[in-house]
Design an enzyme around this catalytic site. Structure first.
Site, mmCIF file in Angstrom:
data_model
loop_
_atom_site.group_PDB
_atom_site.id
_atom_site.type_symbol
_atom_site.label_atom_id
_atom_site.label_comp_id
_atom_site.label_asym_id
_atom_site.label_seq_id
_atom_site.Cartn_x
_atom_site.Cartn_y
_atom_site.Cartn_z
ATOM 1 N N LYS A 27 0.987 -1.251 -0.177
ATOM 2 C CA LYS A 27 -0.210 0.089 -0.004
ATOM 3 C C LYS A 27 0.720 1.152 -0.047
ATOM 4 O O LYS A 27 0.501 2.231 -0.898
ATOM 5 C CB LYS A 27 -0.872 -0.118 1.242
ATOM 6 C CG LYS A 27 -1.833 1.108 1.291
ATOM 7 C CD LYS A 27 -2.987 0.841 2.438
ATOM 8 C CE LYS A 27 -3.793 -0.421 2.091
ATOM 9 N NZ LYS A 27 -4.536 -0.844 3.317
ATOM 10 N N ARG A 96 -3.449 3.052 8.360
ATOM 11 C CA ARG A 96 -3.768 1.751 7.749
ATOM 12 C C ARG A 96 -2.731 0.729 7.535
ATOM 13 O O ARG A 96 -1.699 1.222 7.352
ATOM 14 C CB ARG A 96 -4.522 2.071 6.468
ATOM 15 C CG ARG A 96 -5.675 3.185 6.356
ATOM 16 C CD ARG A 96 -5.969 3.419 4.843
ATOM 17 N NE ARG A 96 -6.860 2.439 4.305
ATOM 18 C CZ ARG A 96 -7.253 2.612 2.968
ATOM 19 N NH1 ARG A 96 -6.847 3.439 2.309
ATOM 20 N NH2 ARG A 96 -7.995 1.529 2.485
ATOM 21 N N GLY A 105 -8.465 -7.266 4.476
ATOM 22 C CA GLY A 105 -9.459 -7.250 5.499
ATOM 23 C C GLY A 105 -8.559 -7.800 6.631
ATOM 24 O O GLY A 105 -9.353 -8.199 7.743
ATOM 25 N N MET A 107 -5.933 -7.187 8.456
ATOM 26 C CA MET A 107 -5.213 -6.365 9.449
ATOM 27 C C MET A 107 -6.008 -5.253 9.716
ATOM 28 O O MET A 107 -6.891 -5.021 8.960
ATOM 29 C CB MET A 107 -3.909 -5.983 8.949
ATOM 30 C CG MET A 107 -2.885 -7.441 9.100
ATOM 31 S SD MET A 107 -1.061 -6.988 8.673
ATOM 32 C CE MET A 107 -1.143 -6.569 6.989
ATOM 33 N N ARG A 340 -3.407 -1.248 -6.398
ATOM 34 C CA ARG A 340 -2.614 -2.445 -6.101
ATOM 35 C C ARG A 340 -2.877 -3.488 -7.398
ATOM 36 O O ARG A 340 -4.105 -3.364 -8.000
ATOM 37 C CB ARG A 340 -2.930 -3.304 -4.889
ATOM 38 C CG ARG A 340 -4.219 -3.562 -4.647
ATOM 39 C CD ARG A 340 -4.645 -4.320 -3.299
ATOM 40 N NE ARG A 340 -6.002 -4.598 -3.048
ATOM 41 C CZ ARG A 340 -6.426 -4.609 -1.931
ATOM 42 N NH1 ARG A 340 -5.826 -4.442 -0.976
ATOM 43 N NH2 ARG A 340 -7.950 -4.598 -1.801
ATOM 44 N N HIS A 456 -15.475 -7.790 1.247
ATOM 45 C CA HIS A 456 -14.645 -8.737 1.963
ATOM 46 C C HIS A 456 -14.888 -10.074 1.501
ATOM 47 O O HIS A 456 -13.869 -10.768 0.953
ATOM 48 C CB HIS A 456 -14.840 -8.674 3.448
ATOM 49 C CG HIS A 456 -14.087 -9.784 4.408
ATOM 50 N ND1 HIS A 456 -14.293 -10.999 4.331
ATOM 51 C CD2 HIS A 456 -12.960 -9.616 4.557
ATOM 52 C CE1 HIS A 456 -13.529 -11.616 5.283
ATOM 53 N NE2 HIS A 456 -12.324 -10.899 5.289
ATOM 54 N N ARG A 580 2.498 -48.930 -11.286
ATOM 55 C CA ARG A 580 2.226 -49.787 -9.886
ATOM 56 C C ARG A 580 1.735 -51.183 -10.373
ATOM 57 O O ARG A 580 0.485 -51.241 -10.320
ATOM 58 C CB ARG A 580 1.519 -48.965 -8.850
ATOM 59 C CG ARG A 580 2.163 -47.834 -8.428
ATOM 60 C CD ARG A 580 1.226 -46.821 -7.757
ATOM 61 N NE ARG A 580 0.161 -46.113 -8.907
ATOM 62 C CZ ARG A 580 -0.278 -45.062 -8.830
ATOM 63 N NH1 ARG A 580 0.063 -44.287 -7.622
ATOM 64 N NH2 ARG A 580 -1.158 -44.682 -9.757
ATOM 65 N N ARG A 635 7.261 -50.381 -12.243
ATOM 66 C CA ARG A 635 7.636 -50.723 -10.796
ATOM 67 C C ARG A 635 7.253 -52.047 -10.661
ATOM 68 O O ARG A 635 6.155 -52.472 -10.386
ATOM 69 C CB ARG A 635 7.276 -49.586 -9.787
ATOM 70 C CG ARG A 635 7.784 -49.692 -8.412
ATOM 71 C CD ARG A 635 7.190 -48.876 -7.321
ATOM 72 N NE ARG A 635 5.809 -49.089 -6.966
ATOM 73 C CZ ARG A 635 5.064 -48.179 -6.122
ATOM 74 N NH1 ARG A 635 5.746 -47.206 -5.623
ATOM 75 N NH2 ARG A 635 3.775 -48.653 -5.879
ATOM 76 N N GLU A 767 13.920 -43.632 -2.254
ATOM 77 C CA GLU A 767 12.836 -43.340 -1.536
ATOM 78 C C GLU A 767 13.216 -43.839 0.095
ATOM 79 O O GLU A 767 12.289 -43.558 0.885
ATOM 80 C CB GLU A 767 11.275 -44.260 -1.654
ATOM 81 C CG GLU A 767 11.759 -45.796 -1.918
ATOM 82 C CD GLU A 767 10.551 -46.543 -2.629
ATOM 83 O OE1 GLU A 767 9.326 -45.956 -2.402
ATOM 84 O OE2 GLU A 767 10.653 -47.419 -3.417
ATOM 85 N N SER A 786 14.226 -42.620 -9.901
ATOM 86 C CA SER A 786 12.971 -42.055 -9.733
ATOM 87 C C SER A 786 12.780 -41.778 -8.248
ATOM 88 O O SER A 786 12.696 -42.743 -7.713
ATOM 89 C CB SER A 786 11.926 -42.835 -10.505
ATOM 90 O OG SER A 786 10.690 -42.219 -10.385
ATOM 91 N N GLY A 788 10.907 -41.520 -5.009
ATOM 92 C CA GLY A 788 9.530 -41.711 -4.564
ATOM 93 C C GLY A 788 9.400 -40.743 -3.503
ATOM 94 O O GLY A 788 9.519 -41.008 -2.276
ATOM 95 N N CYS A 854 8.273 -39.509 -9.001
ATOM 96 C CA CYS A 854 6.883 -40.200 -9.281
ATOM 97 C C CYS A 854 5.892 -39.826 -8.142
ATOM 98 O O CYS A 854 5.000 -40.785 -8.191
ATOM 99 C CB CYS A 854 7.189 -41.586 -9.669
ATOM 100 S SG CYS A 854 8.006 -42.592 -8.609
ATOM 101 N N TYR A 874 12.308 -35.185 -15.603
ATOM 102 C CA TYR A 874 10.823 -35.293 -15.476
ATOM 103 C C TYR A 874 10.337 -35.135 -14.184
ATOM 104 O O TYR A 874 10.738 -35.813 -13.188
ATOM 105 C CB TYR A 874 10.484 -36.196 -16.589
ATOM 106 C CG TYR A 874 10.551 -37.866 -15.975
ATOM 107 C CD1 TYR A 874 9.663 -38.130 -14.865
ATOM 108 C CD2 TYR A 874 11.942 -38.544 -16.175
ATOM 109 C CE1 TYR A 874 9.926 -39.775 -14.383
ATOM 110 C CE2 TYR A 874 12.007 -39.928 -15.505
ATOM 111 C CZ TYR A 874 11.204 -40.181 -14.655
ATOM 112 O OH TYR A 874 11.294 -41.639 -14.049
#
Length: 902
Positions: A27, A96, A105, A107, A340, A456, A580, A635, A767, A786, A788, A854, A874
């Site tokens: 502001k 303000r 709204g 504060m 703003r 608001h 899977r 997998r 993993e 990969s 996990g 993944c 990836y």
């Protein structure tokens, strides 16, 4: 933070600019920018966020602050030709908040600082308007009492309602000066009783206390909740803006309003906003009086309207974005109180970004930064079926789009309580206020009978992506009796309602939903055209096309069957990052797995595996056909074997009952023995993943053979299978070496038997913390990694995801220990450090090591940026989140390129 003696804590509006948001807050920085542009901004000054940080850490304001404020206040008084709080013609100021990031709204604000029992008389004489002066005074006592002294706001509201009832009027403006004098007296009694002190008559005391109240409002529960919701850091602090008052409550030639340079709900160009005659700014955003559309200002005050339109054009061109503007008209003089970059809906974000490109204000790279994956996800939500039979209850202002259905609730507490019990709810209020934030978060949508697009409820809902309908005047909302009445129809708490944030319509009961046009576009069933939906699709298409051109990260799907794979491909998947195989063993095949588990001899085990082999092969053939030409990471079996067996309790009861009847089933007895044998205290850290392949001879060999034979069959059919075999839960390179040696032998055998060259690769999931820490060794045997991240998060934190999310995560989020669940967004400091280490070490050993992720983090916007940064090749996620990952991968690349160029 410690105080620096040479530190400057106060800046005049003429000293700053929009680039100083860290120091002056959004502001203050924008008030300075408008001042620099020569726009009509009331003079004032900003107390910096640095002063707030000192105050919050030490409990007292910086020693130098009072003197700096005094100096700037004296300069302001000289400029205005009047003194703060003087008895004749007093200077009044507003105090303000203004954080770096917009927190609408959340504060505190106090207007009319400087009024007292003496100065109110002088203000009345100077303005020649006694009613205006006493209206301003009662507003000060009300706001100061609630904000600074902690008096319950409803006490003032009740006193105001009593005053209107005594006069037999319904709106504040029908109270005259005499009524307002009585109200001031009543308000002062409330302050004295509830705060234990009199309302302060000294203007400087009012100012100092108001500044401290704004500092303190940074750490209110509602502000902290909003920051967690919006992921705003908690250590930024807020600036405080002290601005000379201009008055919109001087009569019908005065007023206040909020304007947008484009419609924040749709993005369309036009005149959008709300205006309220004879009012102060808080009346508009609080929604306590229904406004008129901004376009009506042209007939009310054409000169001010024309000036405002010119300023709006200037601001949008200067900021190169949708601007949200607050203004006041004082007796025909237009004043700018705030601007703003405005919050907007997801659809508006995409439309505006492409519109600004077409206008030459921004380029495609900047347009990509103006949208987000979270917004794209919102656009993929369903909408109401226009052909469904409906019962229309009423219509309000379409404030934030979407289709929301839920049970009516009339307070935030109930909304949160019912939501935690699994109920979908619609929060219905006359108007919302910042204390309703937790209920708004918990609800599917928000419905109010008062307020407009700048209330608001509307602003906060748009920021959160919540469906919202405001200002539905036909609805009589009775929060005390927990009911809503419209045209004789009574909707009690718990009754189901549906709200359409795109049209403003409110329906009784549940309205069926249909797929989003954006989803239809991704699935190839909609193309850009001329109508509104197609316009949005066209905007999405343009931005997605650019994201796909610039992104480095490829995006794959987590998919376990051909149907999911084909859908993922339509959504833009560039392969499968996780298939899977355990999901292929469910249903009718579960009995075959039971036979494998119960096998006592090598021949029984080989017989069970031989029965599973052709079924596995068929699954892979279909999968490779669906993803022909793209990589498919399969997998090997990962979960503990007990998951394929009956529940131990149910089976025990079944066997016990059978034994009591003396007709026990031999297979059930064997199953029960197996269940007991396989029972583990913590199965997710037990016999699973690679450990299964090493302990159960032939299990992984069967799966590898099925993959290799399916790939060979597809290749001999002129296809292009690109299978990758992934070994789960590896903790040491020796485990992987044993599995890979067996896999390589089987692949070679299938190649020889089928006359094909398969080029299958073998890699592993990272993993476990040990796998990440020893990545340099594991990369010697792995052709790809990969990550996990679901299991890696569990093992790094010591969390059992199935248990902790329900037991204590809510408390951790509320206490600020988590800004967001580490299962939703990757924990960069902990889990992320291990990922970064494993990437570096793995590639040091094998420079061509392919790296992906993944876990569901692969579709989380913030996590995608992290994976781009650490150099993965990836990400892989559920099919529905593929477009989100594509967009964020593009944004990450564009952001990195922009940083490099700077």
């Amino acid at each position: 933070m410690s105080e620096n003696k040479d530190q400057k804590f106060v800046y005049d509006f003429t000293e700053g600019n929009r680039d100083l948001k860290d120091l002056l807050g959004g502001k203050g920085a924008n008030l300075a920018e408008m001042t620099n542009l020569g726009l009509p901004v009331p003079p004032g000054f900003t107390i910096t966020t640095e002063a707030c940080k000192v105050y919050l850490e030490s409990g007292t304001a910086p020693a130098a602050l009072r003197d700096e404020v005094s100096a700037h206040l004296a300069a302001l008084e000289t400029k205005m030709g009047k003194k703060l709080g003087q008895s004749d013609d007093p200077l009044l100021v507003s105090v303000r908040s203004g954080a770096k990031f917009s927190m609408p709204g959340m504060m505190d604000t106090v207007l009319n600082i400087g009024l007292s029992d003496e100065s109110v008389v002088g203000l009345a004489a100077q303005a020649d308007n006694e009613r205006f002066a006493w209206d301003s005074y009662r507003r000060l006592i009300q706001m100061f009492g609630k904000t600074v002294l902690g008096v319950e706001g409803e006490l003032f509201e009740d006193a105001l309602d009593e005053a209107k009832a005594a006069k037999k009027v319904t709106v504040d403006t029908d109270l005259d000066a005499a009524d307002l004098k009585k109200l001031v007296k009543a308000f002062k009694k409330i302050v004295s009783k509830e705060a234990g002190r009199e309302f302060p008559q000294d203007a400087r005391e009012q100012l100092d206390l108001a500044v401290e109240a704004v500092f303190n409002s940074w750490n209110t529960d509602r502000a902290k909740l909003y920051r967690r919701q919006e992921r705003i850091p908690g250590d930024l602090g807020t600036a405080v803006n002290v601005c000379s008052m201009v008055f919109g409550n001087l009569g019908p030639d005065s007023g206040t309003g909020v304007a947008f340079t484009r419609d924040p709900a749709t993005g369309h160009a036009g005149v959008y906003g709300d205006y309220l005659q004879n009012a102060q700014g808080e009346d508009v955003v609080a929604g306590i009086r229904n406004t008129v559309p901004l376009a009506d200002l042209e007939a009310i005050d054409k000169a001010s309207y024309d000036q405002l339109m010119a300023i709006m054009t200037k601001l949008e061109t200067h900021y190169k974005d949708l601007c949200d503007i607050e203004f006041t008209i004082e007796r025909g003089q237009l004043w700018m109180l705030q601007t703003r970059v405005g919050k907007r809906t997801a659809g508006a974000a995409f439309r505006i970004a492409t519109q600004l490109v077409d206008q030459g204000l921004i380029d495609e790279a900047e347009a990509l930064q103006r949208v987000s994956g979270a917004q794209l996800a919102q656009l993929m939500f369903p909408r109401f079926d226009e052909g469904a039979k409906t019962t229309l209850l009423g219509r309000g202002i379409a404030a934030s789009p979407g289709a929301a259905v839920g049970k009516a609730v009339f307070d935030s507490y109930t909304a949160v309580k019912w939501s935690r019990s699994g109920e979908k709810v619609i929060l219905i209020r006359r108007e919302t206020n910042p204390d309703d934030l937790d209920g708004m978060i918990a609800s599917e949508g928000i419905l109010t009978s008062r307020g407009g697009k700048t209330s608001h409820a509307a602003v906060v809902a748009r920021g959160m992506g919540k469906t919202c309908v405001c200002g539905a005047e036909d609805l009589d909302v009775d929060t005390k009796r927990r009911r809503m009445t419209v045209g004789g129809q009574v909707i009690e708490e718990g009754d189901v309602v549906s709200i359409d944030g795109s049209t403003g319509k409110v329906y009784l009961g549940e309205v069926p939903v249909v797929p989003s046009p954006v989803v239809e576009y991704f699935e190839g069933r909609m193309h850009a055209g001329a109508d509104d939906a197609d316009e949005l699709v066209g905007a999405v298409h343009r931005i997605m096309a650019y994201a796909d051109r610039v992104r480095r990260l490829r995006v794959r799907a987590n998919a376990d069957n051909a149907e999911d794979a084909l859908r993922a491909r339509r959504f833009g998947a560039q392969g499968i990052g996780l298939c899977r195989t355990e999901h292929m063993f469910l249903g009718e095949r579960r009995e075959m797995v039971e036979r494998l588990i119960l096998a006592d001899t090598d021949s029984e085990r080989e017989e069970a595996l031989s029965a599973l082999l052709p079924l596995q092969k068929k699954d892979f053939v279909e999968l490779f056909e669906a993803m022909d030409g793209l990589p498919v990471t399969v997998r090997l079996l990962d979960p503990p074997l007990h998951e394929f067996l009956p529940d131990i309790t149910e089976l025990s009861v079944r066997v016990a009952l059978a034994e009591s009847r003396q007709d026990a089933n031999e297979n059930d007895l064997r199953l029960l023995q197996a269940v007991h044998k396989l029972h583990e205290q913590n199965p997710m850290l037990g016999l699973r993943g690679v450990r299964l392949g090493l302990v159960i001879p032939g299990l992984f060999a069967m799966q590898v053979r099925a993959i290799a034979e399916a790939a060979a069959e597809r290749k001999n059919a002129k296809g292009d299978p690109r299978a990758e075999i992934m070994v789960p839960l590896v903790g040491t390179v020796q485990e992987l070496e044993i599995v890979r040696e067996e896999a390589d032998a089987i692949i070679a055998e299938v190649e020889a038997a089928t006359g094909t060259s398969l080029k299958l690769t073998v890699g592993t999931m990272i993993e476990l913390p040990r796998a990440a820490l020893t990545a340099a060794q594991i990369a010697e045997a792995a052709q790809f990694f990969s990550f996990g991240t679901n299991d890696l998060t569990q093992t790094v934190w010591g969390f059992s995801r199935d248990d902790v999310e329900a037991s204590f995560f809510t408390a951790y989020l509320e206490k600020g220990i988590f800004g967001v669940s580490p299962f939703e967004t990757i924990d960069k400091d902990g889990v992320g450090s291990l990922v970064r280490h494993a990437v570096k070490q793995g590639r040091a050993t094998r420079p061509d090591l392919k790296l992906g992720v993944c876990g569901e983090h692969g579709g989380d916007p913030e996590s995608v940026h992290f994976f781009h940064e650490v150099g993965l090749d990836y990400v892989s996620c559920s099919p529905f989140r593929i477009p989100v990952a594509r967009l964020e991968a593009g944004r990450a690349a564009a952001e990195a390129k922009g940083s490099d160029s700077r």
